[in-house]
Design a protein around this motif. Structure first.
Motif, mmCIF file in Angstrom:
data_model
loop_
_atom_site.group_PDB
_atom_site.id
_atom_site.type_symbol
_atom_site.label_atom_id
_atom_site.label_comp_id
_atom_site.label_asym_id
_atom_site.label_seq_id
_atom_site.Cartn_x
_atom_site.Cartn_y
_atom_site.Cartn_z
ATOM 1 N N ALA A 1 0.784 -1.087 0.071
ATOM 2 C CA ALA A 1 -0.056 0.208 0.023
ATOM 3 C C ALA A 1 0.883 1.124 0.085
ATOM 4 O O ALA A 1 0.451 2.212 -0.788
ATOM 5 N N ASP A 2 1.990 1.247 0.824
ATOM 6 C CA ASP A 2 2.882 2.602 0.956
ATOM 7 C C ASP A 2 3.508 2.589 -0.615
ATOM 8 O O ASP A 2 3.418 3.828 -1.083
ATOM 9 N N THR A 3 3.960 1.553 -1.146
ATOM 10 C CA THR A 3 4.495 1.620 -2.384
ATOM 11 C C THR A 3 3.429 2.087 -3.453
ATOM 12 O O THR A 3 3.990 3.009 -4.259
ATOM 13 N N ILE A 4 2.223 1.699 -3.328
ATOM 14 C CA ILE A 4 1.181 2.429 -4.361
ATOM 15 C C ILE A 4 1.119 3.535 -4.053
ATOM 16 O O ILE A 4 0.955 4.310 -5.200
ATOM 17 N N ARG A 5 1.212 4.146 -2.865
ATOM 18 C CA ARG A 5 0.945 5.453 -2.578
ATOM 19 C C ARG A 5 2.211 6.445 -3.209
ATOM 20 O O ARG A 5 1.939 7.297 -3.693
ATOM 21 N N ALA A 6 3.175 5.884 -3.059
ATOM 22 C CA ALA A 6 4.565 6.411 -3.537
ATOM 23 C C ALA A 6 4.532 6.654 -5.020
ATOM 24 O O ALA A 6 4.698 7.676 -5.605
ATOM 25 N N ILE A 7 3.927 5.256 -5.658
ATOM 26 C CA ILE A 7 3.778 5.731 -7.152
ATOM 27 C C ILE A 7 2.758 6.524 -7.593
ATOM 28 O O ILE A 7 2.859 7.347 -8.426
ATOM 29 N N ASN A 8 1.506 6.359 -6.900
ATOM 30 C CA ASN A 8 0.307 7.063 -7.663
ATOM 31 C C ASN A 8 0.366 8.464 -7.150
ATOM 32 O O ASN A 8 0.060 9.544 -7.810
#
Length: 157
Positions: free
Chosen positions: A97-104
């Motif tokens: 979830a953190d990684t997705i937030r970082a990307i998006n």
């Protein structure tokens, strides 16, 4: 010559020192800055902006006290003063979830896991820095040999 900065953020001083050692290659033409928290980085960003200095690359850990690296990178992404700053998340503890937030939301340019390969970190930062310098139209002739030739050739007209 315009002042160019690479900022590294991690609450672990040993990690910061290691990243700075891995990036020493750039030290003759770029300021390498170290911050031990997101808040310290935000203060530094204010100072660099006030001095009209470039923030070419921001490398941040994720899990830090007070404010996470992903939140810091989102703040930088949303700040019009730092349009074009390249963002790298360097962490071992980011969830999916953190990684997705970082990307998006932070629109990170690259993700590396701890423990990183120093050569991969150096090459990645070299590519990000080269892209920044070219996109900003900075004069890079005096240090072109330190930039990534392949990335430079992508921008050749």
């Amino acid at each position: 010559m315009e002042k160019i900065n690479i900022i590294c953020v991690d609450d672990d001083r040993e990690v910061l020192d290691s990243v700075l050692r891995d990036l020493d290659y750039f030290s003759d033409f770029v300021n390498l800055e170290a911050c031990e928290s997101a808040f310290e980085c935000l203060e530094l960003l204010e100072e660099l902006d006030a001095n009209q200095e470039h923030v070419a690359v921001l490398i941040s850990d994720h899990v830090m006290p007070g404010k996470s690296g992903v939140d810091l990178l989102i703040d930088v992404e949303e700040d019009p003063r730092f349009i074009g700053t390249k963002k790298l998340l360097l962490t071992g503890l980011a969830t999916q979830a953190d990684t997705i937030r970082a990307i998006n939301n932070a629109r990170i340019d690259y993700f590396l896991e701890k423990v990183w390969d120093p050569e991969e970190l150096l090459q990645t930062v070299k590519e990000l820095l080269t892209t920044y310098v070219v996109e900003k139209g900075l004069d890079y002739e005096t240090y072109a040999d330190k930039l990534d030739a392949r990335t430079l050739s992508r921008f050749a007209i």
